[in-house]
Structures are given as C-alpha cells and as structure tokens.
Design a protein around this motif. Structure first.
Motif, PDB file in Angstrom:
ATOM      1  N   VAL A 114      -0.249 -64.426 -23.009  1.00 53.05           N
ATOM      2  CA  VAL A 114      -1.669 -64.164 -22.702  1.00 53.05           C
ATOM      3  C   VAL A 114      -1.956 -62.685 -22.922  1.00 53.05           C
ATOM      4  N   GLN A 115      -3.232 -62.312 -22.794  1.00 53.41           N
ATOM      5  CA  GLN A 115      -3.552 -60.885 -22.824  1.00 53.41           C
ATOM      6  C   GLN A 115      -2.981 -60.225 -21.563  1.00 53.41           C
ATOM      7  N   GLU A 116      -2.610 -58.960 -21.721  1.00 55.62           N
ATOM      8  CA  GLU A 116      -1.983 -58.243 -20.609  1.00 55.62           C
ATOM      9  C   GLU A 116      -2.842 -58.289 -19.346  1.00 55.62           C
ATOM     10  N   LYS A 117      -4.153 -58.219 -19.515  1.00 57.60           N
ATOM     11  CA  LYS A 117      -5.049 -58.160 -18.361  1.00 57.60           C
ATOM     12  C   LYS A 117      -5.279 -59.522 -17.714  1.00 57.60           C
ATOM     13  N   THR A 118      -4.800 -60.592 -18.350  1.00 58.19           N
ATOM     14  CA  THR A 118      -5.008 -61.937 -17.802  1.00 58.19           C
ATOM     15  C   THR A 118      -3.953 -62.258 -16.753  1.00 58.19           C
ATOM     16  N   PRO A 119      -4.362 -62.565 -15.518  1.00 56.03           N
ATOM     17  CA  PRO A 119      -3.363 -62.927 -14.506  1.00 56.03           C
ATOM     18  C   PRO A 119      -2.935 -64.391 -14.647  1.00 56.03           C
ATOM     19  N   GLY A 120      -1.821 -64.747 -14.000  1.00 59.28           N
ATOM     20  CA  GLY A 120      -1.414 -66.148 -13.939  1.00 59.28           C
ATOM     21  C   GLY A 120      -0.752 -66.655 -15.203  1.00 59.28           C
ATOM     22  N   TYR A 121      -0.986 -67.944 -15.506  1.00 61.93           N
ATOM     23  CA  TYR A 121      -0.349 -68.624 -16.646  1.00 61.93           C
ATOM     24  C   TYR A 121       1.169 -68.598 -16.515  1.00 61.93           C
ATOM     25  N   GLU A 122       1.616 -69.094 -15.360  1.00 62.44           N
ATOM     26  CA  GLU A 122       3.052 -69.081 -15.105  1.00 62.44           C
ATOM     27  C   GLU A 122       3.707 -70.406 -15.436  1.00 62.44           C
ATOM     28  N   LYS A 123       2.902 -71.451 -15.592  1.00 62.10           N
ATOM     29  CA  LYS A 123       3.486 -72.752 -15.929  1.00 62.10           C
ATOM     30  C   LYS A 123       2.557 -73.504 -16.876  1.00 62.10           C
ATOM     31  N   ILE A 124       3.104 -74.515 -17.540  1.00 62.32           N
ATOM     32  CA  ILE A 124       2.347 -75.185 -18.609  1.00 62.32           C
ATOM     33  C   ILE A 124       1.050 -75.793 -18.076  1.00 62.32           C
ATOM     34  N   GLY A 125       1.057 -76.282 -16.822  1.00 63.60           N
ATOM     35  CA  GLY A 125      -0.150 -76.887 -16.248  1.00 63.60           C
ATOM     36  C   GLY A 125      -1.321 -75.914 -16.165  1.00 63.60           C
ATOM     37  N   ASP A 126      -1.019 -74.614 -16.181  1.00 63.93           N
ATOM     38  CA  ASP A 126      -2.071 -73.602 -16.067  1.00 63.93           C
ATOM     39  C   ASP A 126      -2.983 -73.529 -17.295  1.00 63.93           C
ATOM     40  N   ILE A 127      -2.597 -74.191 -18.398  1.00 57.70           N
ATOM     41  CA  ILE A 127      -3.463 -74.138 -19.587  1.00 57.70           C
ATOM     42  C   ILE A 127      -4.571 -75.199 -19.533  1.00 57.70           C
ATOM     43  N   GLU A 128      -4.544 -76.051 -18.537  1.00 52.10           N
ATOM     44  CA  GLU A 128      -5.565 -77.088 -18.421  1.00 52.10           C
ATOM     45  C   GLU A 128      -6.950 -76.459 -18.319  1.00 52.10           C
ATOM     46  N   GLY A 129      -7.877 -76.941 -19.136  1.00 51.93           N
ATOM     47  CA  GLY A 129      -9.244 -76.433 -19.114  1.00 51.93           C
ATOM     48  C   GLY A 129      -9.437 -75.105 -19.831  1.00 51.93           C
ATOM     49  N   LYS A 130      -8.385 -74.613 -20.470  1.00 54.20           N
ATOM     50  CA  LYS A 130      -8.453 -73.317 -21.163  1.00 54.20           C
ATOM     51  C   LYS A 130      -8.483 -73.521 -22.676  1.00 54.20           C
ATOM     52  N   VAL A 131      -8.701 -72.423 -23.388  1.00 58.84           N
ATOM     53  CA  VAL A 131      -8.649 -72.461 -24.846  1.00 58.84           C
ATOM     54  C   VAL A 131      -7.278 -71.941 -25.278  1.00 58.84           C
ATOM     55  N   VAL A 132      -6.552 -72.791 -25.972  1.00 62.84           N
ATOM     56  CA  VAL A 132      -5.140 -72.515 -26.231  1.00 62.84           C
ATOM     57  C   VAL A 132      -4.850 -72.565 -27.733  1.00 62.84           C
ATOM     58  N   GLY A 133      -3.979 -71.656 -28.184  1.00 60.34           N
ATOM     59  CA  GLY A 133      -3.586 -71.629 -29.592  1.00 60.34           C
ATOM     60  C   GLY A 133      -2.126 -71.996 -29.777  1.00 60.34           C
ATOM     61  N   VAL A 134      -1.870 -72.777 -30.824  1.00 65.17           N
ATOM     62  CA  VAL A 134      -0.496 -73.192 -31.147  1.00 65.17           C
ATOM     63  C   VAL A 134      -0.350 -73.248 -32.662  1.00 65.17           C
ATOM     64  N   GLN A 135       0.893 -73.397 -33.131  1.00 64.82           N
ATOM     65  CA  GLN A 135       1.091 -73.687 -34.548  1.00 64.82           C
ATOM     66  C   GLN A 135       1.180 -75.198 -34.744  1.00 64.82           C
TER      67      GLN A 135
END
Ligand code: ARG
Length: 243
Positions: A114-135
């Motif tokens: 994540v961006q340095e200023k973004t808190p959290g995102y410690e587990k995969i469930g935390d991406i729910e409802g977010k905009v996520v990038g993958v290959q």
C-alpha cells in the motif's frame, strides 16, 4: 549456382525456424523484478534467467528465452510454442492439471503493498471493498478474487507489474497483492510505498514443461540437483537476494 537455386535457398533460409536443434525455448514474463526483468539496454536479466542458464549447462541443453505476458505462458506450453517456463511460477494444483513442474527451486508468498501513508491492510480480508491491483493470471490475482469475487470491477488486472505499481503510486488503487520478493524490489525502488502484511501464503516456484515431456523434465531436475550440489545455486541466490 543458378539465380533460381539461389532464390530458393534464400527462401528456405528465411522460412527455417530460428531455433537451433537441441535448443530449449523457455518462456518467461520479464516483468517480475528481481526474477526476470529488462535492464536499461533491454536485456532480459534476473534470478530465474541465471538459474535456467545454469540448469541448462548442468542438465545438457541450450536455453533460448522467450518473453511474453504471464497469462499466456501455460498456453504456450500446451500449444508447443514453448518447451519450458521459468517465471517465478508457483506450483499449483490447477496448473498441474495442464503442465508438469520440476522440483521447487524457490519459496515465496503473497503480501499486500500500500502507500506508506495508508494504515492497516494486514491481512487479505482487508482488501474487501477496496480497489486492488494484481497481475493477470497470477496466484495473487486468485487470492484477491477469492475475497472480492471474480468479475469485480474494483479488481484491476494488469499485464505488467510496472503499471500496477505506478497505479498505486498515483493513488488510483488502494493495494496490490504480489509475491514478497517482488514487493521488496519495488519498495526499494519506488518511494512512498510499503509492505503492509506478513506473508499470506506458502508458495513454491517450479520450472514448468509441457505435460508428459518426461525427457526434458528429467534434464531440468538433474540440472537443478547438480547446481545445488556444486554450490552454483547458492551463488546465484546470494547474487540476487541479500537475505
Ligand atoms: N508467483 C505468482 C504466480 O505464479 C506470480 C508469478 C508472476 N511472474 C511473472 N514473471 N510475471 O502466479
């Protein structure tokens, strides 16, 4: 020599395959620093490239690298365009149905970036409802799909990690799911981003061959074994990874 024969010869030479006999065409996706990527002169370099060249030398075959998008590598093996693949490719049951893998040669795991200023995102469930990038076509994409659903428009699938990371940098996506060593390489290179989760999976990379190509698989495994025994594998690993 008659003009006609010269012309025919020229045609035959153009049509002849550029692959030498005994040469093994190895597909990769050179978008996966430090395993395979292009340097400033457009040479394909990286850990996997050193490994496959060493494996070829020890296993008795010549290597020709073929660069293509990651999501077409399995198909490249199936259709016979490629003889082998080395591409930081995780050995999975789903892939095993279509292709054969060597003994594992590297351990990795998915993490969140994540961006340095973004808190959290410690587990995969935390991406729910977010905009996520993958290959596209990766195990990281699969993990994200499990949480977000398969056709979720907020799951942005790219062909190139350079694009995924620049999207994060400019804040168009909230997080990336990516292999840990690659996350480390990008975090070192791009300011303002961080790895936010511990390793979230256990993955082993394998060298793949066409299903049933036991002859090449035996050479690959023999080559891997030989470079482990000679110390060359350790040398290559130390060259590309400090830890
Ligand atoms: N390990 C992950 C997978 O097997 C990602 C591999 C991506 N490799 C690449 N060269 N782009 O799905």
């Amino acid at each position: 020599m008659s003009r006609f024969i010269q012309a025919v010869l020229a045609l035959v030479m153009v049509a002849a395959p550029s692959v030498r006999a005994g040469e093994v065409v190895v597909g990769t996706n050179a978008e996966f620093m430090p395993f395979e990527y292009t340097d400033d002169d457009n040479n394909i370099i990286g850990y996997d490239i050193d490994v496959i060249n060493a494996v070829g030398r020890a296993g008795g075959f010549d290597v020709r690298i073929h660069n293509q998008s990651f999501d077409t590598l399995v198909e490249g093996l199936e259709t016979g365009k490629l003889d082998a693949v080395i591409s930081g490719m995780t050995i999975t049951e789903a892939r095993r149905e279509k292709i054969d893998f060597s003994e594992p040669y590297y351990n990795a795991a998915q993490v969140l970036v994540v961006q340095e200023k973004t808190p959290g995102y410690e587990k995969i469930g935390d991406i729910e409802g977010k905009v996520v990038g993958v290959q596209l076509g990766t195990t990281g994409a699969g993990m994200a799909e499990e949480v977000m659903g398969e056709n979720n428009p907020d799951l942005k699938q790219f062909r190139k990690y350079n694009e995924v990371f620049s999207e994060l940098r400019i804040g168009r996506i909230d997080a990336i799911v990516v292999d840990l060593p690659v996350a480390r390489a990008y975090v070192d290179k791009i300011p303002g981003i961080r790895i936010s989760s511990p390793p979230m999976s256990e993955e082993e990379y394998g060298i793949a061959v066409r299903k049933g190509n036991a002859e090449l698989l035996a050479k690959v495994n023999a080559g891997l074994k030989a470079i482990h025994e000679s110390g060359e594998y350790d040398e290559i690993t130390a060259k590309w990874f400090q830890n």
